[in-house]
Design an enzyme around this catalytic site. Structure first.
Site, PDB file in Angstrom:
ATOM      1  N   HIS A   9       0.774  -1.221  -0.048  1.00 40.88           N
ATOM      2  CA  HIS A   9       0.054   0.013   0.151  1.00 40.88           C
ATOM      3  C   HIS A   9       0.858   1.215  -0.164  1.00 40.88           C
ATOM      4  CE1 HIS A   9      -3.316  -2.666   0.476  1.00 40.88           C
ATOM      5  NE2 HIS A   9      -2.497  -3.235   1.467  1.00 40.88           N
ATOM      6  N   GLU A  23      -2.202   0.203   7.584  1.00 37.91           N
ATOM      7  CA  GLU A  23      -1.282  -0.814   7.410  1.00 37.91           C
ATOM      8  C   GLU A  23      -0.006  -0.389   6.687  1.00 37.91           C
ATOM      9  OE1 GLU A  23      -1.412  -4.670   4.096  1.00 37.91           O
ATOM     10  OE2 GLU A  23      -3.127  -3.532   4.577  1.00 37.91           O
ATOM     11  N   HIS A  78       2.950  -7.128   4.623  1.00 36.99           N
ATOM     12  CA  HIS A  78       1.452  -6.543   4.897  1.00 36.99           C
ATOM     13  C   HIS A  78       1.068  -6.980   6.201  1.00 36.99           C
ATOM     14  CE1 HIS A  78       0.048  -5.840   0.482  1.00 36.99           C
ATOM     15  NE2 HIS A  78       1.162  -6.649   0.264  1.00 36.99           N
ATOM     16  N   GLU A 144       1.833 -11.627   5.962  1.00 36.76           N
ATOM     17  CA  GLU A 144       0.683 -11.041   6.673  1.00 36.76           C
ATOM     18  C   GLU A 144       0.737 -10.803   8.265  1.00 36.76           C
ATOM     19  OE1 GLU A 144      -1.768  -9.202   5.427  1.00 36.76           O
ATOM     20  OE2 GLU A 144      -2.383 -10.015   3.514  1.00 36.76           O
TER      21      GLU A 144
END
Length: 263
Positions: A9, A23, A78, A144
């Site tokens: 992102h 995030e 992430h 993640e």
């Protein structure tokens, strides 16, 4: 080796959010730490990042850049989100790859090293058809690192020592997978500062609260000793022993006994 490091992102795309966190900020923080540890401690490694600030870059631009650079490995960082109740760590390779592929071998090493140090529930190794896993010509891995909308996971994400440990776990995996050589005759070892080991998690949580009030980032990790779970309070992990010893002195100055675990 050439590592393309992709903090997920950025810019107008914040990614997931929760508990006062975005995030894009957590992933960038972890990725910058990964780059720093790798370039400062290992020989013959180049790191190119998709972004080094809060900037925009779409997925196609990221994978094109990695492919054009001829990277050896693509690592995408992430954080997860669901409904506030889910928590833990998981990682991904592309869903068309076999478990005997080189990418799967790399991921097995990464998963082992990251879950050793992140203090998160292990949700396992997974596969998906994510763009960064599908469109990269090199082996690619996506982690993640906790659920940002979960109170417990988010509390860890707010701690610099936890983000440093997560970064170190990624580095340990990369170094093992690609046989990186430590600089200046270094050992490549990780020195963890432990400020207590308890049978009861409540006691470990109480120690974390005490140390946090003293300005020291601390969190609980779980280890198995003689088949039984113990709750350790960790106050940082360092690739340099002197830095670990400095942190240990800071712990002991609070009146708490501590020790260093070498891995």
């Amino acid at each position: 080796m050439k590592l393309y490091l992709d903090p997920g992102h950025g810019g107008s795309d914040p990614g997931a959010s929760g508990n006062g966190l975005k995030e894009k900020d957590v992933t960038l923080d972890i990725a910058l730490r990964i780059r720093s540890i790798l370039t400062n401690n290992f020989e013959d490694v180049e790191v190119k990042m998709s972004r080094t600030s809060d900037s925009n870059k779409n997925l196609q631009q990221r994978t094109n850049e990695a492919n054009n650079w001829d990277a050896d490995y693509y690592v995408s960082i992430h954080c997860n989100a669901f409904n506030g109740s889910a928590q833990g760590y998981e990682d991904y390779i592309h869903n068309q790859l076999s478990n005997s592929s080189r990418t799967a071998d790399y991921r097995n090493i990464m998963h082992e090293e990251i879950t050793k140090v992140n203090g998160l529930t292990n949700r396992g190794k997974r596969k998906a058809n994510f763009h960064v896993l599908r469109e990269t010509r090199m082996s690619a891995f996506l982690s993640e690192n906790g659920f940002i909308d979960n109170i417990q996971d988010a509390a860890l994400m707010k701690q610099s020592s936890w983000k440093q440990n997560v970064a170190q776990g990624h580095v340990n995996g990369i170094a093992r997978a690609f046989n990186l050589k430590p600089k200046n005759g270094g050992t490549g070892k990780l020195y963890k500062v432990i400020a207590g080991s308890f049978k009861a998690k409540d006691n470990a949580d109480e120690r974390v609260t005490f140390l946090s009030a003293k300005g020291l980032d601390a969190y609980v990790t779980t280890v198995t000793i003689s088949g039984e779970p113990w709750y350790r309070v960790q106050v940082g992990a360092f690739s340099n022993r002197e830095n670990a010893e400095s942190r240990l002195r800071a712990v002991e100055n609070t009146g708490v006994d501590g020790f260093i675990v070498e891995e």
